[in-house]
Motif scaffolding. Structure first.
Motif, PDB file in Angstrom:
ATOM      1  N   PHE A 104      55.584  35.500  60.330  1.00 58.72           N
ATOM      2  CA  PHE A 104      55.401  34.091  59.960  1.00 58.72           C
ATOM      3  C   PHE A 104      54.516  33.385  60.983  1.00 58.72           C
ATOM      4  N   GLY A 105      54.878  33.492  62.252  1.00 55.60           N
ATOM      5  CA  GLY A 105      54.124  32.830  63.304  1.00 55.60           C
ATOM      6  C   GLY A 105      52.751  33.431  63.526  1.00 55.60           C
ATOM      7  N   TYR A 106      52.630  34.742  63.272  1.00 59.65           N
ATOM      8  CA  TYR A 106      51.322  35.393  63.420  1.00 59.65           C
ATOM      9  C   TYR A 106      50.324  34.821  62.417  1.00 59.65           C
ATOM     10  N   PHE A 107      50.696  34.804  61.151  1.00 59.71           N
ATOM     11  CA  PHE A 107      49.783  34.280  60.129  1.00 59.71           C
ATOM     12  C   PHE A 107      49.497  32.790  60.358  1.00 59.71           C
ATOM     13  N   MET A 108      50.523  32.050  60.745  1.00 58.66           N
ATOM     14  CA  MET A 108      50.335  30.630  61.020  1.00 58.66           C
ATOM     15  C   MET A 108      49.379  30.438  62.194  1.00 58.66           C
ATOM     16  N   GLY A 109      49.560  31.229  63.246  1.00 61.52           N
ATOM     17  CA  GLY A 109      48.720  31.106  64.436  1.00 61.52           C
ATOM     18  C   GLY A 109      47.271  31.456  64.169  1.00 61.52           C
ATOM     19  N   ILE A 110      47.035  32.507  63.369  1.00 56.42           N
ATOM     20  CA  ILE A 110      45.658  32.866  63.026  1.00 56.42           C
ATOM     21  C   ILE A 110      44.999  31.743  62.244  1.00 56.42           C
ATOM     22  N   ALA A 111      45.727  31.200  61.246  1.00 52.93           N
ATOM     23  CA  ALA A 111      45.178  30.093  60.458  1.00 52.93           C
ATOM     24  C   ALA A 111      44.836  28.908  61.360  1.00 52.93           C
ATOM     25  N   PHE A 112      45.731  28.600  62.291  1.00 54.31           N
ATOM     26  CA  PHE A 112      45.499  27.487  63.214  1.00 54.31           C
ATOM     27  C   PHE A 112      44.256  27.721  64.058  1.00 54.31           C
ATOM     28  N   GLN A 113      44.145  28.902  64.679  1.00 59.32           N
ATOM     29  CA  GLN A 113      43.057  29.140  65.619  1.00 59.32           C
ATOM     30  C   GLN A 113      41.704  29.230  64.924  1.00 59.32           C
ATOM     31  N   VAL A 114      41.649  29.893  63.775  1.00 60.53           N
ATOM     32  CA  VAL A 114      40.378  29.981  63.052  1.00 60.53           C
ATOM     33  C   VAL A 114      39.908  28.592  62.641  1.00 60.53           C
ATOM     34  N   GLN A 115      40.830  27.769  62.150  1.00 60.18           N
ATOM     35  CA  GLN A 115      40.457  26.408  61.777  1.00 60.18           C
ATOM     36  C   GLN A 115      40.028  25.608  62.999  1.00 60.18           C
ATOM     37  N   ASP A 116      40.690  25.824  64.129  1.00 64.44           N
ATOM     38  CA  ASP A 116      40.314  25.136  65.361  1.00 64.44           C
ATOM     39  C   ASP A 116      38.896  25.527  65.776  1.00 64.44           C
ATOM     40  N   ASP A 117      38.572  26.815  65.647  1.00 68.92           N
ATOM     41  CA  ASP A 117      37.231  27.281  65.984  1.00 68.92           C
ATOM     42  C   ASP A 117      36.185  26.681  65.044  1.00 68.92           C
ATOM     43  N   ILE A 118      36.537  26.547  63.769  1.00 66.46           N
ATOM     44  CA  ILE A 118      35.613  25.939  62.807  1.00 66.46           C
ATOM     45  C   ILE A 118      35.355  24.473  63.159  1.00 66.46           C
TER      46      ILE A 118
END
Length: 342
Positions: A211-225
Motif C-alpha cells: 500500500f505504502g509503496y504504490f502510494m509513495g511512488i505515485a507521490f514522488q513521480v508527481q512531485d518530480d513532474i
C-alpha cells in the motif's frame, strides 16, 4: 470527502504536530545559530503528509491523535532534518519559497541544525514510554530506525548515480531507489507506526508495505513532474531544479532511453559539469526534449497507475476498518497526491 476538507484535515494534523515540536526545542543558548533555526523549516509549512498519514492511520485503527502525537513529532523533525541535508547535498537554492538554509546561514550551520533535529527527534520517541508502555514504545523506535536507514540508503543510491554521471539507468532502478528514499519514510512507515499505535500492536504491519509503496511512488513521480511544470510559487522550489541538480527522475531516465545518441551525449556532458556551471538554457532544452519525446506524459501515466494500485491495496488493507473520516482521509490522500498542483 472534498479536497477542501482533506486539505484542512492535513493542515490541522500538520499544525498539531508542529506545535508539538516546540515542546522539544530547548529554551537555552545557542539560539541564533541552532535552536531558533530548528523551527525554521517546520514553520515554513509543508503538505503535512507524514504526520497526517501517521495520525489518520492511528485513529482509523482505533487510537487517538494524542496517542500518535509524539511519533508524528519525531517523523516531522526527521523529515525537516532530511530536507536541510538534502538541500546541501543537492546544492538547492530554495525551499518552500525561501532560500535554503545553507544559502541563508552557510553550509556548516545548516548541517549542524539538521544533525540537532535528528537528535531531538529521539526525545518524543523515548517519552512514549509513559503513554504507550515500554514494549510498544520500543517497537515504534525500531520502525523509525528502519525508516532512517532505508532513507539513507536511497539517498546514497541517488547521490552515487549523480557522482558517476549514470545515463544507463532503467525504470526499475528508479523504483528501487524511491522505495528506499521516499516510500518508507513518506508513506509506509507513517502508516505502519500509526496503525501500530492505534491497534496497540495487534495489526499485521506487513500489509501496509505494498500500500505504502504504490502510494509513495505515485507521490514522488508527481512531485518530480511538478518540479518541471508546476507553479513555482506554490511548489516552493525553483522550477526545473531537478534537471540542473542532475536528479535521475523517471522523466530523465525515459529521455535518456529514447533520445538520439548525440543528444544523450550532450545531456551527459551537461550533467558532468559542476552544478554552478550548468546553464538554464541547456536545462530548458532538456525539459523541451522531455515534452517532445513524451517523458513527462509517460511519467504522469505511471503516477496514475501507481495511485490506482495504491487504491486497490487500500481497499484490501483498510476496507474492513469501521467507516470514519480518518479512513476516508487515507483514501483521499492517494488521489490528492497525483491531482495536486503543488
Amino acid at each position: 470527502m472534498s479536497d477542501i476538507f482533506m486539505k484542512d484535515r492535513l493542515v490541522l494534523y500538520g499544525d498539531y504536530t508542529r506545535m508539538g515540536i516546540e515542546n522539544y526545542i530547548p529554551d537555552k543558548e545557542p539560539k541564533a545559530y541552532l535552536y531558533d533555526l530548528v523551527q525554521d523549516y517546520p514553520q515554513r509549512g509543508g503538505k503535512g503528509f507524514r504526520p497526517g498519514l501517521c495520525i489518520a492511520s492511528c485513529k482509523a485503527h482505533g487510537g487517538t491523535a494524542a496517542l500518535a502525537h509524539n511519533a508524528a513529532v519525531s517523523l516531522e523533525l526527521l523529515h525537516n532534518a532530511f530536507l536541510i541535508h538534502d538541500d546541501v547535498e543537492d546544492e538547492s537554492f530554495y525551499r518552500r519559497n525561501k532560500p535554503a538554509m545553507h544559502r541563508q546561514m552557510g553550509t556548516a550551520v545548516a548541517i549542524n541544525v539538521g544533525d540537532a533535529m535528528m537528535a531531538l527527534s529521539l526525545t518524543p520517541l523515548y517519552k512514549n514510554k509513559n503513554i504507550l508502555g515500554p514494549k510498544l514504545t520500543l517497537t515504534v523506535m525500531e520502525e523509525v530506525m528502519h525508516m532512517v536507514i532505508e532513507s539513507a540508503e536511497g539517498q546514497a543510491m541517488e547521490l552515487g548515480w549523480r557522482q558517476e554521471n549514470r545515463v544507463d539507468l532503467e525504470e526499475q532502478d528508479y523504483f528501487r531507489m524511491i522505495l528506499k528514499k521516499t516510500c518508507w519514510y513518506t508513506c509506509i512507515q507513517p502508516l505502519r507506526i500509526g496503525a501500530l499505535i492505534g491497534s496497540h500492536g495487534k495489526v499485521d504491519l506487513q500489509k501496509f508495505d505494498r500500500f505504502g509503496y504504490f502510494m509513495g511512488i505515485a507521490f514522488q513521480v508527481q512531485d518530480d513532474i511538478l518540479n518541471l511544470v508546476g507553479d513555482e510559487e506554490k511548489y516552493g522550489k525553483e522550477q526545473g531544479g531537478d534537471i540542473v541538480e542532475g536528479k535521475r527522475t523517471l522523466m530523465l531516465i525515459h529521455l535518456l532511453q529514447n533520445c538520439s545518441e548525440e543528444k544523450r551525449n550532450a545531456i551527459q556532458e551537461f550533467l558532468a559539469k559542476p552544478i554552478i556551471e550548468r546553464d538554464t538554457k541547456t536545462a530548458d532544452w532538456i525539459k523541451a526534449l522531455m515534452i517532445e519525446l513524451g517523458s513527462i506524459s509517460s511519467a504522469a501515466a505511471t503516477a496514475k497507475y501507481m495511485a490506482g494500485a495504491a487504491l486497490k491495496e487500500f481497499y484490501s488493507t483498510c476496507g474492513s476498518l469501521p467507516d470514519s473520516e480518518d479512513k476516508q482521509l487515507l483514501e483521499s490522500i492517494i488521489l490528492y497526491m497525483i491531482n495536486r498542483e503543488y
